[in-house]
Design a protein around this motif. Structure first.
Motif: not given
Length: 298
Positions: A189-195, A215-217, A259-272
């Motif tokens: 389970v991945v979350e931003p440090e600020g959320c 940024v993903a709030s 991958f040419r996937l344009a995503v919102e920040p939340a969707a990038a958290a797992p890859l981060a």
């Protein structure tokens, strides 16, 4: 409190079949290591949330009207599900909700109400307006959780060799559903440090109020994990991981450049988390959960 089960996930899959999309998985390699991406960004409404909304509205007696509060993706999912089922819907969103999400909700024909500086304030207003209607929480509902779990069940069926499922978390609905639908696989389970409502709740042993600054709030900005998701997560053997905003934005850029996937920040958290070496296992599945953001790749 009624908790959802893996059997409820199976029932949800039957219920929403033919209405929600069965999204594809992409087997890929990055930096010499294999991984699987669950492409939920191509789901109806651009996020996984339609799964829980449809399951909740189909899983009980038919309401006369549905009301909810949302930072965007859940509201759009409920509005879309209500339109598909020919139900009137009222969606409350916080004032800071991005225009791309608010406009999409309004375009469904649902009544859009902006109110409050936070999700909690919008939810309070929505609940006050829900007399005689079905109030549908964004994540603290057993049918919603079971519906989100259908995503994990699809991964298990389509890529049975994955050893970890990696998901972003806000209020915990997708994370809890993933535990139930994972077939016993590890869940990160991945979350931003600020959320970090889930992380803080697991640390405290109970849901606690948290700050929201990331940024993903707009998608992960729950100030408190849901009671139902927490009850599922606290007894599961999950790994809780935090990532910085800088890591999220860098991962978002990688999803586009590779991958040419344009995503919102939340969707990038797992890859981060994966890029930072915080995901165990030899073949993880990273859930790319949504694409509703006003962002144009460079």
């Amino acid at each position: 409190m009624t908790l959802p089960t893996s059997a409820d996930v199976s029932a949800a899959a039957d219920r929403i079949r033919g209405r929600a999309r069965r999204t594809p998985v992409l087997r890929a390699e990055l930096d010499g290591s294999p991984l699987v991406l669950k492409l939920e960004l191509v789901q109806l409404t651009g996020s996984f949330k339609i799964r829980g909304a449809l399951n909740a509205l189909l899983g009980g007696s038919r309401p006369d009207r549905v009301v909810t509060a949302s930072g965007g993706n859940h509201g759009l999912a409920v509005a879309t599900a209500a339109r598909l089922l020919d139900l009137p819907a009222t969606i409350y969103v916080p004032e800071p909700t991005p225009a791309v999400k608010a406009d999409a909700i309004a375009a469904t024909g649902a009544k859009l109400v902006r109110g409050g500086a936070s999700y909690a304030e919008a939810a309070e207003a929505a609940q006050a307006d829900a007399d005689g209607a079905r109030y549908l929480p964004a994540y603290d509902d057993p049918l919603v959780v079971a519906g989100q779990g259908t995503l994990a069940a699809e991964v298990v069926a389509d890529a049975p060799d994955v050893d970890n499922l990696v998901v972003a978390a806000g209020g915990g609905g997708l994370a809890a559903g993933t535990v139930l639908g994972s077939g016993g696989r590890n869940v990160v389970v991945v979350e931003p440090e600020g959320c970090s409502a889930v992380h803080q709740a697991l640390k405290a042993g109970r849901p606690v109020d948290t700050r929201v600054a990331s940024v993903a709030s707009s998608a992960l900005g729950a100030t408190r994990v849901g009671e139902i998701p927490f009850a599922v997560l606290k007894d599961a053997d999950i790994r809780s991981v935090l990532v910085s905003d800088e890591e999220i934005l860098a991962a978002r850029d990688v999803l586009w450049s590779h991958f040419r996937l344009a995503v919102e920040p939340a969707a990038a958290a797992p890859l981060a988390a994966w890029l930072a070496g915080r995901v165990p296992g030899e073949l993880p599945c990273l859930v790319v959960c949504g694409a509703n953001a006003a962002w144009t790749p460079a």
